[in-house]
Design an enzyme around this catalytic site. Sequence first.
Site, PDB file in Angstrom:
ATOM      1  N   GLU A 129      -6.118  24.231  -4.018  1.00  0.00           N
ATOM      2  CA  GLU A 129      -7.003  25.275  -3.467  1.00  0.00           C
ATOM      3  C   GLU A 129      -6.655  26.682  -3.951  1.00  0.00           C
ATOM      4  OE1 GLU A 129      -7.020  24.656   0.790  1.00  0.00           O
ATOM      5  OE2 GLU A 129      -7.984  22.701   0.589  1.00  0.00           O
ATOM      6  N   ASN A 158      -6.190  20.453  -7.560  1.00  0.00           N
ATOM      7  CA  ASN A 158      -7.049  19.858  -6.535  1.00  0.00           C
ATOM      8  C   ASN A 158      -7.758  20.986  -5.783  1.00  0.00           C
ATOM      9  OD1 ASN A 158      -7.739  17.423  -4.977  1.00  0.00           O
ATOM     10  ND2 ASN A 158      -6.530  18.302  -3.312  1.00  0.00           N
ATOM     11  N   HIS A 188     -14.699  16.959   0.825  1.00  0.00           N
ATOM     12  CA  HIS A 188     -14.902  17.056   2.273  1.00  0.00           C
ATOM     13  C   HIS A 188     -16.374  17.439   2.440  1.00  0.00           C
ATOM     14  CE1 HIS A 188     -10.761  16.508   3.374  1.00  0.00           C
ATOM     15  NE2 HIS A 188     -10.371  17.455   2.538  1.00  0.00           N
ATOM     16  N   GLU A 246     -10.096  13.476  -1.265  1.00  0.00           N
ATOM     17  CA  GLU A 246      -9.976  13.642   0.196  1.00  0.00           C
ATOM     18  C   GLU A 246     -11.310  13.362   0.887  1.00  0.00           C
ATOM     19  OE1 GLU A 246      -8.094  17.369   1.255  1.00  0.00           O
ATOM     20  OE2 GLU A 246      -6.688  17.241  -0.429  1.00  0.00           O
ATOM     21  N   ASP A 264     -14.340  12.716   3.015  1.00  0.00           N
ATOM     22  CA  ASP A 264     -14.878  12.430   4.344  1.00  0.00           C
ATOM     23  C   ASP A 264     -16.258  13.069   4.413  1.00  0.00           C
ATOM     24  OD1 ASP A 264     -14.104  15.123   4.836  1.00  0.00           O
ATOM     25  OD2 ASP A 264     -12.369  14.521   6.033  1.00  0.00           O
TER      26      ASP A 264
HETATM   27  C1  XIL Z   1      -5.213  18.603   6.557  1.00  0.00           C
HETATM   28  C2  XIL Z   1      -4.657  17.473   7.389  1.00  0.00           C
HETATM   29  O1  XIL Z   1      -5.584  16.424   7.385  1.00  0.00           O
HETATM   30  C3  XIL Z   1      -4.392  17.936   8.788  1.00  0.00           C
HETATM   31  O2  XIL Z   1      -3.709  16.938   9.532  1.00  0.00           O
HETATM   32  C4  XIL Z   1      -3.544  19.196   8.765  1.00  0.00           C
HETATM   33  O3  XIL Z   1      -3.418  19.699  10.079  1.00  0.00           O
HETATM   34  C5  XIL Z   1      -4.184  20.249   7.908  1.00  0.00           C
HETATM   35  O4  XIL Z   1      -4.398  19.725   6.600  1.00  0.00           O
HETATM   36  N1  XIL Z   1      -7.442  20.079   2.206  1.00  0.00           N
HETATM   37  C6  XIL Z   1      -6.226  19.525   1.902  1.00  0.00           C
HETATM   38  C7  XIL Z   1      -5.516  18.715   2.925  1.00  0.00           C
HETATM   39  O5  XIL Z   1      -5.803  19.588   0.742  1.00  0.00           O
HETATM   40  O6  XIL Z   1      -4.120  18.790   2.795  1.00  0.00           O
HETATM   41  C8  XIL Z   1      -5.921  19.091   4.317  1.00  0.00           C
HETATM   42  O7  XIL Z   1      -5.295  18.178   5.219  1.00  0.00           O
HETATM   43  C9  XIL Z   1      -7.410  19.081   4.451  1.00  0.00           C
HETATM   44  C10 XIL Z   1      -8.036  20.074   3.513  1.00  0.00           C
END
Ligand code: XIL
Length: 485
Positions: free
Chosen positions: A172, A213, A249, A277, A279
């Site tokens: 990020e 990422n 996401h 990641e 979802d």
């Molecule tokens: C999130 C986790 O899922 C949570 O449990 C934690 O509190 C915060 O981080 N982008 C990322 C991940 O790269 O590491 C994040 O994970 C979600 C967003």
Amino acid sequence: MTMRSPARRTHGRAARTAVGMIAAGLVASAALAGSAALAGASSAATMTLRTAADARGKDIGVALDPNRLGETAYRSIADTEFSLVVPENAMKWDATEPTQGTFTYTAGDQVAAYASSTGKELYGHTLVWHSQLPGWVSNLDGAALLAAEKSHITNLVTHFSGAVSSWDVVNEAFNDDGSRRQSIFQTKIGDSWIEQAFTTARAADPTAKLCINDYSTDAINAKSTAIYNLVKDFTARGIPIDCVGFQAHLILGQVPGDLQANLQRFADLGVDVRITELDIRMSTPSDATKLATQAANYASVVTACLAVSRCQGITIWGITDTYSWVPSTFPGQGAALVWDESYSPKPAYAAIVAALGGAPTPTPSVTPTPTASPTAPPASGCSVRYTSTQWNTGFTASITITNTAASPVTGWVLRWAYPSGQTVTQAWSSVTTQSGAIVTAANAAWNPTIAAHGGSVQFGLNGAYSGTNAAPTSFTLNGAACAVL
Ligand code: XIL
């Protein structure tokens, strides 16, 4: 170290690029796959996310919280459904170096041990990120911060070398407009903090793949283009970078239409790509319509990855909605994962398996539908074999069209009528629509041709029914009747 046999990386068949979704009548077959996941892979016939992904040479990953492994359902699904694990939090900076120079690997080691003992690939997440940083980092000036960055990377990568096959080295680092995020690393070290991270990671483990990422980079946009330009620049200057992660996401109904094209443009630079990641969140509560859309959305993401040979796979950011990060981060949103709060697979489960080209085996039983048609029309230039497996309200059908004529078919449309009110909920390897009882399945972009003298194409679909699920008794191919086998 990769836990997989080399064969897993060979991409056998041509990637399937089309998942035809019907516009209307999407029915959430929530019972689909039933408790197949919980039943485990006890039978060779049981199709799981993992077996389906393995067959396509793709990783199917999950963000793992080692503290949940004591829960039977969590553990069982993790064991059975996934070929890759990434620690959701256990390898982050705050978890691994809470005090400067003191490294705690307990949770990370638990994830690594789990991956090793279950034959899964271990993906490292994440070495340098502006979030989940321990407080002491914010007190450092430029030179000390760079030294701390390098020390952190060297220690983690060295500790997990041989276990972690790929690292999210930098997470990020960009704003949505493509500019650098003004993180502490950016403001105190300057632009070079990213390349220093990659160079340091490479030195610590020359065999691990090194990835950048980010989120909101799934489409072709200013942010993804900034990363694209970084990869180009690094490659030109010999800075190590092997892969790009797309967090995905996503929001219900908002899978970018150019996801595949975006993945492909990075692949064309010579790096691997991965959905890291995934979802797909919705406003809660969920309902059958939203879950059906979510299923289609999950399938679209899978299909995009399948279509890009350098797409290594898809990682889902958790197992059950109960533990998803979404509701606490996006108030009013949730239900983003593939298993609900009771660990029942949602429609997305079957949709992912189907998109991967498999058919999930439902439990408790599979009842084959009679397929022979005593009133089959005489053979013309084509024959159709329609087979299906069904459970209480859903079915999966496989349809094979054979061209028995002397000339090839280029561009095909197969039509049939469903005799007992069935509705198609999803199709693959074709573009399929339904109007009333009539289903029209056209070739996907990649399979328009059916060779002469016995060439065939095969496609499949999921559907819903109530009461009876009789097979169609007649089919037309480009308007001409086919023999029904
Ligand atoms: C999130 C986790 O899922 C949570 O449990 C934690 O509190 C915060 O981080 N982008 C990322 C991940 O790269 O590491 C994040 O994970 C979600 C967003």
